[in-house]
Scaffold this motif. Structure first.
Motif, PDB file in Angstrom:
ATOM      1  N   ALA A 117      -4.861 -20.803  98.402  1.00 36.86           N
ATOM      2  CA  ALA A 117      -3.617 -20.550  97.657  1.00 36.86           C
ATOM      3  C   ALA A 117      -2.762 -19.508  98.366  1.00 36.86           C
ATOM      4  CB  ALA A 117      -3.947 -20.101  96.231  1.00 36.86           C
ATOM      5  N   LEU A 118      -3.391 -18.460  98.887  1.00 34.57           N
ATOM      6  CA  LEU A 118      -2.656 -17.414  99.600  1.00 34.57           C
ATOM      7  C   LEU A 118      -2.059 -17.957 100.900  1.00 34.57           C
ATOM      8  CD1 LEU A 118      -5.118 -14.422  99.116  1.00 34.57           C
ATOM      9  CD2 LEU A 118      -2.851 -14.649  98.092  1.00 34.57           C
ATOM     10  N   LEU A 119      -2.802 -18.823 101.575  1.00 39.08           N
ATOM     11  CA  LEU A 119      -2.310 -19.387 102.838  1.00 39.08           C
ATOM     12  C   LEU A 119      -1.056 -20.229 102.644  1.00 39.08           C
ATOM     13  CD1 LEU A 119      -5.583 -20.445 104.712  1.00 39.08           C
ATOM     14  CD2 LEU A 119      -3.996 -18.618 105.328  1.00 39.08           C
ATOM     15  N   ALA A 120      -0.872 -20.761 101.435  1.00 39.78           N
ATOM     16  CA  ALA A 120       0.322 -21.566 101.163  1.00 39.78           C
ATOM     17  C   ALA A 120       1.594 -20.732 101.295  1.00 39.78           C
ATOM     18  CB  ALA A 120       0.229 -22.178  99.764  1.00 39.78           C
ATOM     19  N   TRP A 175       2.712 -10.222 102.165  1.00 42.16           N
ATOM     20  CA  TRP A 175       1.463  -9.539 101.816  1.00 42.16           C
ATOM     21  C   TRP A 175       0.292 -10.512 101.707  1.00 42.16           C
ATOM     22  CZ3 TRP A 175      -1.288 -10.906  97.497  1.00 42.16           C
ATOM     23  CH2 TRP A 175      -0.634 -11.664  96.527  1.00 42.16           C
ATOM     24  N   THR A 176       0.602 -11.779 101.460  1.00 35.85           N
ATOM     25  CA  THR A 176      -0.471 -12.766 101.311  1.00 35.85           C
ATOM     26  C   THR A 176      -1.241 -12.982 102.607  1.00 35.85           C
ATOM     27  OG1 THR A 176       1.151 -14.512 101.754  1.00 35.85           O
ATOM     28  CG2 THR A 176       0.680 -14.010  99.449  1.00 35.85           C
ATOM     29  N   ALA A 177      -0.594 -12.739 103.763  1.00 36.67           N
ATOM     30  CA  ALA A 177      -1.250 -13.007 105.047  1.00 36.67           C
ATOM     31  C   ALA A 177      -2.451 -12.086 105.287  1.00 36.67           C
ATOM     32  CB  ALA A 177      -0.239 -12.900 106.186  1.00 36.67           C
ATOM     33  N   PRO A 178      -2.275 -10.757 105.266  1.00 30.89           N
ATOM     34  CA  PRO A 178      -3.443  -9.909 105.494  1.00 30.89           C
ATOM     35  C   PRO A 178      -4.512 -10.054 104.417  1.00 30.89           C
ATOM     36  CG  PRO A 178      -1.535  -8.585 104.886  1.00 30.89           C
ATOM     37  CD  PRO A 178      -1.037  -9.960 105.149  1.00 30.89           C
ATOM     38  N   VAL A 179      -4.099 -10.293 103.166  1.00 31.42           N
ATOM     39  CA  VAL A 179      -5.083 -10.467 102.098  1.00 31.42           C
ATOM     40  C   VAL A 179      -5.882 -11.746 102.315  1.00 31.42           C
ATOM     41  CG1 VAL A 179      -5.393 -10.813  99.620  1.00 31.42           C
ATOM     42  CG2 VAL A 179      -3.722  -9.156 100.445  1.00 31.42           C
TER      43      VAL A 179
END
Length: 245
Positions: A75-78, A19-23
């Motif tokens: 942070a999300l990209l990690a 879910w972190t990818a689209p966000v």
């Protein structure tokens, strides 16, 4: 919109995506959009659209929001797969080149085409890197044209176009969107792997065409919002995906 289409592409081509990818992509797109509008707002007041004036009036708030958004994206990209993260980070390079050409060198570039192409590649990257199927490349290319038509619809309301192709499409918008919708329908029929994405694209194109009927009664600001909302068609088709594919 970026988050919706990224997740929809991945679901259509059976790609597992956190879910972190689209966000992360949605936040990154917003950062670029806000920064671009803030840069545009430095021009003469007479050349600004309402959206530029809005960003100029609330510049301090936008800078604070961008300051929080940037580390959030990092942070999300990690948590995003390495290949996707690398692809998205590499896309920052053409963004820098675009910003330099438009805002620093003051060059006239085909903004509508560049925005459409960049957005489509960013959206399709997770699926392309996972499968690299010809149907996915076809969907990315078709989606890029849809994004361009979205920019054309906005330019049509604001009487602005940066290249001949966009100027032609502005003057022949209904015919261009109808021809594009027919092409998308053909893809849905003859390329089963691309059917879900193609149908979402066709529906969005027809909605953009329908907006022309509202042109005399809707302000440019509202038309821009409606044109962007017309691209949220994956939300309509998502519940039907098991029957489409």
């Amino acid at each position: 919109m970026a988050a919706v289409w990224t997740a929809f592409f991945a679901a259509s081509f059976h790609v597992a995506l956190p879910w972190t990818a689209p966000v992360a992509l949605a936040l990154a797109v917003w950062i670029f959009y806000a920064a671009d509008r803030l840069s545009d707002s430095q021009h003469e007041a007479s050349s600004l659209e309402d959206r530029h004036r809005f960003h100029a009036r609330h510049a301090r708030g936008f800078f604070v929001a961008i300051g929080f958004a940037v580390p959030t994206v990092l942070a999300l990209l990690a948590e995003v797969p390495h290949t996707v993260r690398l692809a998205w980070l590499l896309l920052v390079l053409p963004l820098i080149a675009y910003a330099a050409a438009v805002h620093w060198l003051k060059l006239r570039v085909a903004k509508e085409w560049m925005v459409g192409l960049f957005f489509a590649v960013a959206i399709g990257a997770p699926s392309l890197l996972n499968n690299n199927h010809p149907a996915e490349w076809l969907c990315v290319a078709t989606f890029g044209v849809l994004c361009w038509l979205n920019c054309v619809r906005i330019a049509r309301s604001e009487s602005a176009a940066t290249d001949r192709a966009t100027a032609w499409a502005v003057n022949h918008f209904r015919g261009a969107t109808l021809a594009f919708a027919i092409t998308g329908a053909a893809i849905a029929v003859f390329v089963p792997q691309a059917r879900a994405v193609a149908l979402a694209i066709v529906t969005a194109a027809l909605l953009l065409r329908a907006l022309d009927l509202l042109e005399p009664r809707v302000s440019a600001v509202r038309m821009r919002a409606l044109a962007d909302a017309a691209l949220l068609t994956p939300l309509i088709l998502w519940p039907l995906m098991r029957y489409i594919q």
